[in-house]
Design a protein around this motif. Sequence first.
Motif, PDB file in Angstrom:
ATOM      1  N   GLN A   1      -6.688  -0.813  -2.724  1.00  0.00           N
ATOM      2  CA  GLN A   1      -7.246   0.135  -1.759  1.00  0.00           C
ATOM      3  C   GLN A   1      -6.676   1.537  -1.968  1.00  0.00           C
ATOM      4  N   VAL A   2      -5.365   1.629  -2.127  1.00  0.00           N
ATOM      5  CA  VAL A   2      -4.763   2.950  -2.304  1.00  0.00           C
ATOM      6  C   VAL A   2      -5.040   3.516  -3.692  1.00  0.00           C
ATOM      7  N   ALA A   3      -5.217   2.665  -4.681  1.00  0.00           N
ATOM      8  CA  ALA A   3      -5.588   3.157  -6.017  1.00  0.00           C
ATOM      9  C   ALA A   3      -6.950   3.837  -5.949  1.00  0.00           C
ATOM     10  N   PHE A   4      -7.900   3.206  -5.273  1.00  0.00           N
ATOM     11  CA  PHE A   4      -9.223   3.801  -5.116  1.00  0.00           C
ATOM     12  C   PHE A   4      -9.140   5.107  -4.332  1.00  0.00           C
ATOM     13  N   ALA A   5      -8.377   5.105  -3.240  1.00  0.00           N
ATOM     14  CA  ALA A   5      -8.277   6.302  -2.395  1.00  0.00           C
ATOM     15  C   ALA A   5      -7.602   7.455  -3.136  1.00  0.00           C
ATOM     16  N   SER A   6      -6.510   7.189  -3.819  1.00  0.00           N
ATOM     17  CA  SER A   6      -5.792   8.285  -4.483  1.00  0.00           C
ATOM     18  C   SER A   6      -6.603   8.854  -5.645  1.00  0.00           C
ATOM     19  N   GLU A   7      -7.238   8.002  -6.434  1.00  0.00           N
ATOM     20  CA  GLU A   7      -8.035   8.498  -7.558  1.00  0.00           C
ATOM     21  C   GLU A   7      -9.269   9.261  -7.055  1.00  0.00           C
ATOM     22  N   THR A   8      -9.882   8.780  -5.993  1.00  0.00           N
ATOM     23  CA  THR A   8     -11.041   9.484  -5.432  1.00  0.00           C
ATOM     24  C   THR A   8     -10.615  10.851  -4.905  1.00  0.00           C
TER      25      THR A   8
ATOM     26  N   SER B   1       0.834  -1.211   0.000  1.00  0.00           N
ATOM     27  CA  SER B   1       0.000   0.000   0.000  1.00  0.00           C
ATOM     28  C   SER B   1       0.864   1.254   0.000  1.00  0.00           C
ATOM     29  N   ALA B   2       1.912   1.251   0.801  1.00  0.00           N
ATOM     30  CA  ALA B   2       2.802   2.417   0.850  1.00  0.00           C
ATOM     31  C   ALA B   2       3.519   2.608  -0.481  1.00  0.00           C
ATOM     32  N   ALA B   3       3.942   1.513  -1.093  1.00  0.00           N
ATOM     33  CA  ALA B   3       4.671   1.602  -2.361  1.00  0.00           C
ATOM     34  C   ALA B   3       3.813   2.161  -3.487  1.00  0.00           C
ATOM     35  N   PHE B   4       2.514   1.866  -3.468  1.00  0.00           N
ATOM     36  CA  PHE B   4       1.624   2.289  -4.546  1.00  0.00           C
ATOM     37  C   PHE B   4       0.693   3.432  -4.141  1.00  0.00           C
ATOM     38  N   ALA B   5       0.984   4.098  -3.045  1.00  0.00           N
ATOM     39  CA  ALA B   5       0.084   5.117  -2.497  1.00  0.00           C
ATOM     40  C   ALA B   5      -0.215   6.266  -3.456  1.00  0.00           C
ATOM     41  N   CYS B   6       0.703   6.597  -4.334  1.00  0.00           N
ATOM     42  CA  CYS B   6       0.486   7.722  -5.255  1.00  0.00           C
ATOM     43  C   CYS B   6       0.080   7.267  -6.653  1.00  0.00           C
ATOM     44  N   GLY B   7      -0.183   6.001  -6.802  1.00  0.00           N
ATOM     45  CA  GLY B   7      -0.636   5.504  -8.098  1.00  0.00           C
ATOM     46  C   GLY B   7       0.410   5.675  -9.180  1.00  0.00           C
TER      47      GLY B   7
END
Length: 86
Positions: A75-82, A38-44
């Motif tokens: 999870q982080v893909a959804f959060a960052s795009e939203t 999640s941390a690695a992909f947090a910024c998409g």
Amino acid sequence: MHYKVGATRDGRLVAAEVKIVGDTGAYASTGEAVLFRSAAFACGPYEIPNVKVDSYAVHTNNPTCGAFRGFGGTQVAFASETHLQS
């Protein structure tokens, strides 16, 4: 997840600060690996020159969590795009 993103007037992303708290259940299991991903992909897929990501796997009295397809990335893909669309 908590996102704070900075951008220039022309829309270029220049900074991001992300805090991720994951419920890993009563045992360590795969929580650490999921939060690492999640941390690695947090910024998409975005190139952001200044990034701070803090991720925490928290033990609770919930059942042990496990990995599933995407392994923390979805999870982080959804959060960052939203966040970026709001």
